[in-house]
Each structure stands twice: as structure tokens, then as C-alpha cells.
Scaffold this motif. Structure first.
Motif, PDB file in Angstrom:
ATOM      1  N   MET A  35      39.187  45.133  62.260  1.00  0.00           N
ATOM      2  CA  MET A  35      38.485  44.737  63.382  1.00  0.00           C
ATOM      3  C   MET A  35      39.131  45.055  65.031  1.00  0.00           C
ATOM      4  N   ILE A  36      38.318  45.987  65.416  1.00  0.00           N
ATOM      5  CA  ILE A  36      38.762  46.302  66.621  1.00  0.00           C
ATOM      6  C   ILE A  36      37.810  45.914  67.828  1.00  0.00           C
ATOM      7  N   PRO A  37      38.393  45.066  68.823  1.00  0.00           N
ATOM      8  CA  PRO A  37      37.893  44.688  70.004  1.00  0.00           C
ATOM      9  C   PRO A  37      36.646  45.837  70.711  1.00  0.00           C
ATOM     10  N   ALA A  38      35.520  45.595  70.669  1.00  0.00           N
ATOM     11  CA  ALA A  38      34.691  46.719  71.455  1.00  0.00           C
ATOM     12  C   ALA A  38      34.711  46.679  73.058  1.00  0.00           C
ATOM     13  N   THR A  39      35.763  46.774  73.318  1.00  0.00           N
ATOM     14  CA  THR A  39      35.981  46.696  74.930  1.00  0.00           C
ATOM     15  C   THR A  39      36.259  48.111  75.779  1.00  0.00           C
ATOM     16  N   ASP A  40      36.009  49.290  75.089  1.00  0.00           N
ATOM     17  CA  ASP A  40      36.400  50.419  75.702  1.00  0.00           C
ATOM     18  C   ASP A  40      35.135  50.753  76.802  1.00  0.00           C
ATOM     19  N   PRO A  41      35.367  50.765  77.876  1.00  0.00           N
ATOM     20  CA  PRO A  41      34.355  51.029  78.962  1.00  0.00           C
ATOM     21  C   PRO A  41      33.504  52.435  78.806  1.00  0.00           C
ATOM     22  N   LYS A  42      34.241  53.207  78.157  1.00  0.00           N
ATOM     23  CA  LYS A  42      34.038  54.557  78.114  1.00  0.00           C
ATOM     24  C   LYS A  42      32.831  54.619  76.844  1.00  0.00           C
ATOM     25  N   VAL A  43      32.827  53.688  75.976  1.00  0.00           N
ATOM     26  CA  VAL A  43      31.948  53.736  74.720  1.00  0.00           C
ATOM     27  C   VAL A  43      30.891  53.089  74.986  1.00  0.00           C
ATOM     28  N   GLY A  44      29.644  53.520  74.840  1.00  0.00           N
ATOM     29  CA  GLY A  44      28.469  52.958  74.841  1.00  0.00           C
ATOM     30  C   GLY A  44      27.989  52.532  73.314  1.00  0.00           C
ATOM     31  N   TYR A  45      28.223  51.262  73.084  1.00  0.00           N
ATOM     32  CA  TYR A  45      28.026  50.587  71.695  1.00  0.00           C
ATOM     33  C   TYR A  45      26.769  50.523  71.298  1.00  0.00           C
ATOM     34  N   LYS A  46      25.628  50.704  72.087  1.00  0.00           N
ATOM     35  CA  LYS A  46      24.267  50.731  71.639  1.00  0.00           C
ATOM     36  C   LYS A  46      24.151  52.021  70.913  1.00  0.00           C
ATOM     37  N   VAL A  47      24.626  53.209  71.691  1.00  0.00           N
ATOM     38  CA  VAL A  47      24.287  54.631  71.328  1.00  0.00           C
ATOM     39  C   VAL A  47      25.183  54.749  69.994  1.00  0.00           C
ATOM     40  N   LEU A  48      26.423  54.254  69.664  1.00  0.00           N
ATOM     41  CA  LEU A  48      27.218  54.206  68.633  1.00  0.00           C
ATOM     42  C   LEU A  48      26.458  53.685  67.542  1.00  0.00           C
ATOM     43  N   VAL A  49      25.763  52.537  67.521  1.00  0.00           N
ATOM     44  CA  VAL A  49      25.153  52.024  66.629  1.00  0.00           C
ATOM     45  C   VAL A  49      23.976  52.849  66.143  1.00  0.00           C
ATOM     46  N   ARG A  50      23.064  53.545  67.214  1.00  0.00           N
ATOM     47  CA  ARG A  50      22.280  54.473  66.692  1.00  0.00           C
ATOM     48  C   ARG A  50      22.600  55.481  65.807  1.00  0.00           C
TER      49      ARG A  50
END
Ligand SMILES: C[S@@+](CC[C@H](N)C(=O)[O-])C[C@H]1O[C@@H](n2cnc3c(N)ncnc32)[C@H](O)[C@@H]1O
Length: 215
Positions: free
Chosen positions: A1-16
Motif C-alpha cells: 500500500m503506497i500513499p497516493a501523494t505524488d503531485p505529478k500523478v493524476g490518480y483519476k487518469v491512472l484509474v482509467r
């Protein structure tokens, strides 16, 4: 489990993108499921009712079993999932979009369901999601959705059907408050496995299945 705190990652795009990549494997795992999760809802609906499936995935098994009796609209952010849903459920009406930016007519659904999807949307957006669902439901309409027992800030895991996936959620107690604030009356809360009926008793794969009603 890695905290999703990287400002460079768009987590919604990652999910899609993640669901586009793992659609085949995920859909295959769901193909084997009986889709019993909707039992508590179908007793309360009439044939021909309008049902919205949020994060419908490939349409199996949920949208497919709903489409036998109801008019189903499915919304999913993954183009590959929507392509599969259209194939698996020809009678359904499917739309590829983020549910948080989807425009739907107010008071137009007898029921809204969301199975194993809400926890892929950043939890800060969840109160707004339930307000939107409330608007889309007809008076007396039902919401049936899987939520989470525990509060978890955004995190990723690298081993979800071979891809990195994102989740974030509130606790069941917090969801009860959010739903009540949106105007819902809670009807019942059960437990279900995370899409895998046999795993329903394993705590790590256990989700509250909440039925709520628009007043
Ligand atoms: C775990 S799958 C569940 C699919 C299906 N409901 C089922 O029971 O098998 C989660 C689905 O939610 C979709 N999803 C995630 N975020 C979404 C969003 N913001 N708007 C619409 N769909 C979303 C994903 O693309 C994925 O197909």
C-alpha cells in the motif's frame, strides 16, 4: 500500500488507464460471479424501471442481469470497459465518462447502483457524488452501493490484475453521515465480498453493501 501523494500523478487518469489495461482479466473474474449483489434491490423495483450503473465495468454480471428486467444506463470512465459492456449487454445504454462530470436529467432514475467503483474516485469528491446521485433519482428511488468499513486516504497497490490501482474511501460511519446529509434515508446495510462471493467472509475482501432511499 503506497500513499497516493505524488503531485505529478493524476490518480483519476491512472484509474482509467489501469482499467483499460486490466479490463480483460477483471471482466473474466466477474464473468464467473452470479451477480447476487442486486437481490435486495430487485425486490423493490418494477419491470421496466430505469437503473443507472455507476462504474459499470464490462457490464458483467450486474448490468447484464439488470438488463433482463430494467432499462439500464451504464457510465464508466474506461473506454475499454465500455466497449466490453456494449458487447456483453446490447440492451444497455452505455456512456464513457467520469461520473463526476456526467450530466444526467434530474429525477430520472428509479435506482442508482455502484459496485466496487466509488473507492476509485478521490474521497474528497464522494459527498458531491452522493448529492449528484440524489438529484438523478426519482423521489422514493433507491441507491445500492458498495462502500468501505474503514477510512483510508488515497493509496495505490501494484498488484491489481497486473496493474497499479488507486483507492480512497471513508469509513461506513462517515458514509452514513454523508448519505444522510445528501438527503438519503438508510434502508439497510449488509456485507459482500469484493465481487467474489466466496470471499465475503474474509475481512480483507469484505465491503458494506448499503441500500438507501431518496425521501
Ligand atoms: C472494480 S470495477 C467494478 C466494475 C463493475 N461495477 C463490477 O461490479 O464488476 C470499477 C469500475 O469503476 C470505473 N470507474 C472508476 N472511476 C470512475 C469514475 N470516476 N467514473 C466512472 N467510472 C469509474 C472503472 O473504470 C471500473 O470499470
Amino acid at each position: 500500500m503506497i500513499p497516493a501523494t505524488d503531485p505529478k500523478v493524476g490518480y483519476k487518469v491512472l484509474v482509467r488507464k489501469a482499467y483499460d489495461s486490466c479490463a480483460a482479466a477483471y471482466a473474466e473474474s466477474r464473468m464467473a460471479e452470479p451477480g447476487n449483489e442486486i437481490r435486495g434491490l430487485s425486490d423493490r423495483l418494477n419491470d421496466g424501471d430505469a437503473v443507472l450503473d455507476i462504474g459499470c465495468g464490462a457490464g458483467v454480471p450486474i448490468a447484464k442481469s439488470l438488463a433482463a428486467r430494467y432499462r439500464v444506463t451504464g457510465v464508466d470512465v474506461s473506454p475499454e470497459m465500455i466497449r466490453r459492456a456494449q458487447q456483453n449487454v446490447p440492451a444497455g445504454n452505455f456512456k464513457c465518462a467520469d461520473i463526476m462530470s456526467t450530466q444526467l436529467p434530474p429525477s430520472s432514475f428509479d435506482a442508482v447502483i455502484a459496485f466496487y467503483a466509488i473507492f476509485h474516485i478521490p474521497r474528497e469528491e464522494h459527498p458531491d457524488l452522493f448529492r449528484r446521485v440524489y438529484r438523478w433519482l426519482k423521489p422514493g428511488g433507491y441507491l445500492l452501493c458498495t462502500l468501505s468499513h474503514y477510512s483510508e486516504e488515497g493509496y495505490t497497490e501494484d498488484d491489481f490484475f497486473g496493474v497499479t490501482m488507486y483507492w480512497s474511501n471513508f469509513s461506513l460511519g462517515e458514509y452514513r453521515e454523508i448519505l444522510t446529509e445528501a438527503g438519503f434515508v438508510l434502508v439497510e446495510s449488509k456485507s459482500t465480498g469484493s465481487g467474489y462471493e466466496n470471499a465475503a467472509l474474509e475481512t480483507s475482501e469484505n465491503h458494506p453493501l448499503v441500500l438507501a432511499r431518496k425521501q
